[in-house]
Design an enzyme around this catalytic site. Sequence first.
Site, mmCIF file in Angstrom:
data_model
loop_
_atom_site.group_PDB
_atom_site.id
_atom_site.type_symbol
_atom_site.label_atom_id
_atom_site.label_comp_id
_atom_site.label_asym_id
_atom_site.label_seq_id
_atom_site.Cartn_x
_atom_site.Cartn_y
_atom_site.Cartn_z
ATOM 1 N N SER A 24 37.829 34.173 39.003
ATOM 2 C CA SER A 24 38.499 33.360 40.029
ATOM 3 C C SER A 24 39.584 32.455 39.462
ATOM 4 O O SER A 24 39.285 31.592 38.637
ATOM 5 C CB SER A 24 37.490 32.435 40.725
ATOM 6 O OG SER A 24 36.466 33.149 41.321
ATOM 7 N N HIS A 55 40.957 36.409 44.055
ATOM 8 C CA HIS A 55 40.735 37.663 43.326
ATOM 9 C C HIS A 55 41.700 38.714 43.882
ATOM 10 O O HIS A 55 41.513 39.202 44.992
ATOM 11 C CB HIS A 55 39.291 38.142 43.489
ATOM 12 C CG HIS A 55 38.321 37.383 42.653
ATOM 13 N ND1 HIS A 55 37.903 37.821 41.428
ATOM 14 C CD2 HIS A 55 37.712 36.201 42.855
ATOM 15 C CE1 HIS A 55 37.058 36.940 40.916
ATOM 16 N NE2 HIS A 55 36.934 35.948 41.756
ATOM 17 N N HIS A 77 31.618 41.095 42.836
ATOM 18 C CA HIS A 77 30.428 40.243 42.775
ATOM 19 C C HIS A 77 29.305 40.872 43.586
ATOM 20 O O HIS A 77 29.549 41.469 44.631
ATOM 21 C CB HIS A 77 30.735 38.855 43.360
ATOM 22 C CG HIS A 77 31.837 38.126 42.666
ATOM 23 N ND1 HIS A 77 33.162 38.293 43.019
ATOM 24 C CD2 HIS A 77 31.811 37.232 41.644
ATOM 25 C CE1 HIS A 77 33.903 37.518 42.221
ATOM 26 N NE2 HIS A 77 33.115 36.877 41.388
ATOM 27 N N TYR A 79 27.287 39.193 45.303
ATOM 28 C CA TYR A 79 27.170 38.472 46.581
ATOM 29 C C TYR A 79 28.118 39.020 47.650
ATOM 30 O O TYR A 79 27.963 38.733 48.830
ATOM 31 C CB TYR A 79 27.366 36.954 46.396
ATOM 32 C CG TYR A 79 28.758 36.523 45.975
ATOM 33 C CD1 TYR A 79 29.845 36.587 46.839
ATOM 34 C CD2 TYR A 79 28.972 36.023 44.689
ATOM 35 C CE1 TYR A 79 31.104 36.184 46.442
ATOM 36 C CE2 TYR A 79 30.222 35.616 44.280
ATOM 37 C CZ TYR A 79 31.289 35.706 45.160
ATOM 38 O OH TYR A 79 32.536 35.316 44.757
ATOM 39 N N GLU A 80 29.101 39.824 47.231
ATOM 40 C CA GLU A 80 29.975 40.474 48.218
ATOM 41 C C GLU A 80 29.279 41.667 48.865
ATOM 42 O O GLU A 80 29.796 42.256 49.809
ATOM 43 C CB GLU A 80 31.258 40.981 47.543
ATOM 44 C CG GLU A 80 32.154 39.888 47.011
ATOM 45 C CD GLU A 80 33.320 40.471 46.229
ATOM 46 O OE1 GLU A 80 34.287 40.927 46.863
ATOM 47 O OE2 GLU A 80 33.255 40.495 44.983
ATOM 48 N N ALA A 107 34.652 31.679 36.234
ATOM 49 C CA ALA A 107 34.599 30.257 36.561
ATOM 50 C C ALA A 107 33.120 29.905 36.663
ATOM 51 O O ALA A 107 32.342 30.687 37.206
ATOM 52 C CB ALA A 107 35.295 30.000 37.887
ATOM 53 N N MET A 205 28.173 33.194 39.182
ATOM 54 C CA MET A 205 27.723 34.290 40.062
ATOM 55 C C MET A 205 28.278 35.644 39.635
ATOM 56 O O MET A 205 28.458 36.536 40.467
ATOM 57 C CB MET A 205 28.146 33.985 41.505
ATOM 58 C CG MET A 205 27.655 32.644 42.017
ATOM 59 S SD MET A 205 28.333 32.256 43.633
ATOM 60 C CE MET A 205 27.900 30.509 43.770
ATOM 61 N N SER A 206 28.571 35.788 38.336
ATOM 62 C CA SER A 206 29.191 37.048 37.900
ATOM 63 C C SER A 206 28.828 37.350 36.450
ATOM 64 O O SER A 206 27.863 36.819 35.918
ATOM 65 C CB SER A 206 30.719 36.943 38.041
ATOM 66 O OG SER A 206 31.232 36.012 37.092
ATOM 67 N N ASN A 229 33.326 22.640 37.410
ATOM 68 C CA ASN A 229 32.594 21.538 38.065
ATOM 69 C C ASN A 229 31.277 21.320 37.345
ATOM 70 O O ASN A 229 30.826 22.186 36.600
ATOM 71 C CB ASN A 229 32.315 21.892 39.539
ATOM 72 C CG ASN A 229 31.550 23.207 39.658
ATOM 73 O OD1 ASN A 229 32.168 24.280 39.683
ATOM 74 N ND2 ASN A 229 30.243 23.126 39.689
ATOM 75 N N HIS A 241 34.657 25.864 47.366
ATOM 76 C CA HIS A 241 35.366 26.948 46.675
ATOM 77 C C HIS A 241 36.754 26.470 46.226
ATOM 78 O O HIS A 241 37.234 26.845 45.167
ATOM 79 C CB HIS A 241 35.479 28.171 47.588
ATOM 80 C CG HIS A 241 35.963 29.394 46.875
ATOM 81 N ND1 HIS A 241 35.240 29.990 45.861
ATOM 82 C CD2 HIS A 241 37.097 30.124 46.991
ATOM 83 C CE1 HIS A 241 35.909 31.037 45.395
ATOM 84 N NE2 HIS A 241 37.041 31.139 46.068
HETATM 85 N N1 HPA Z 1 27.648 27.425 40.514
HETATM 86 C C1 HPA Z 1 27.763 28.756 40.569
HETATM 87 N N2 HPA Z 1 28.904 29.382 40.407
HETATM 88 C C2 HPA Z 1 29.993 28.657 40.135
HETATM 89 C C3 HPA Z 1 29.951 27.266 40.057
HETATM 90 C C4 HPA Z 1 28.705 26.615 40.265
HETATM 91 O O1 HPA Z 1 28.577 25.378 40.221
HETATM 92 N N3 HPA Z 1 31.207 26.841 39.782
HETATM 93 C C5 HPA Z 1 31.983 27.954 39.686
HETATM 94 N N4 HPA Z 1 31.255 29.052 39.896
#
Ligand code: HPA
Length: 269
Positions: A24, A55, A77, A79-80, A107, A205-206, A229, A241
């Site tokens: 991302s 993406h 991903h 989750y998609e 990310a 998540m990847s 973050n 996001h």
């Molecule tokens: N959690 C999960 N996936 C992420 C995060 C997070 O805090 N930040 C960027 N991708």
Amino acid sequence: MIDIDDLRRLLAERKPATAVILGSGLGAVADALEDPLVVNYADINGFPQTTVTGHAGQMIAGRLGASEVLCLKGRFHLYEGHRPQTIAEVVNALKDIGIRRLIVTNAAGSLNPDFAPGSLMLIKDHINFCGQNPLVGANDDRVGPRFPDMSNAYNADLRRRMLAVADKAGIALKEGVYLMVLGPNFETAAEIKAFRLLGADAVGMSTVPEVIAAVHAGLNVLGLSAITNFGTGMQKTPLSHEETIANAKKASDNLARLIINFIKENPDG
Ligand code: HPA
């Protein structure tokens, strides 16, 4: 429209040995490629499509110094709704066209106060917490063994070289453990506490499905997280996001520099 075989032929002419999967907001490496050849995922018959903002869904082949490189801008991903086996198919296709070295980026949220938003983490190991695995199903022995060894999943030699590249470039880079959740929701504060206890430094998540498939296929893997973050409950502001994308942009410049320098200084796949 082209099909996967056309794509193989197209890319085989360039013989890239290194592929880079860009997460991302982390597409900058692809912009540095000389003599770029761009193929949209949407133009490849039967190729999965990305559905996430940030993406692009493009494969870009080009030169970086003495190396031919293939960038995948936009990843798949779980989750998609993609099947984990789809990710293995994409990775196996990379191996088919001659890729030997795979650099994966993502990310991620920080679980470690030492990894602040905007910083980078070199992945030294992972925890597969997503409950899925790209190797489920019949094993193709031509690709790799049924029970692949994961003791050097994030290749120690490549990591040592990447740390040297970062040192030389004056970019702070520390090693840590990446934990993958399925998503798409961000974690609860209780989950973040638990993941810290498990020994993870970052959560995302990847990446894990690609790395498992790549190790199975015998590719040498290097993984980098752009910390966007702190995990839920570690700071006061809520996650979105947009925040993820904005912080990824900050880390993106350093990440691109690291990868470009790494490939230029280590040209052999
Ligand atoms: N959690 C999960 N996936 C992420 C995060 C997070 O805090 N930040 C960027 N991708």
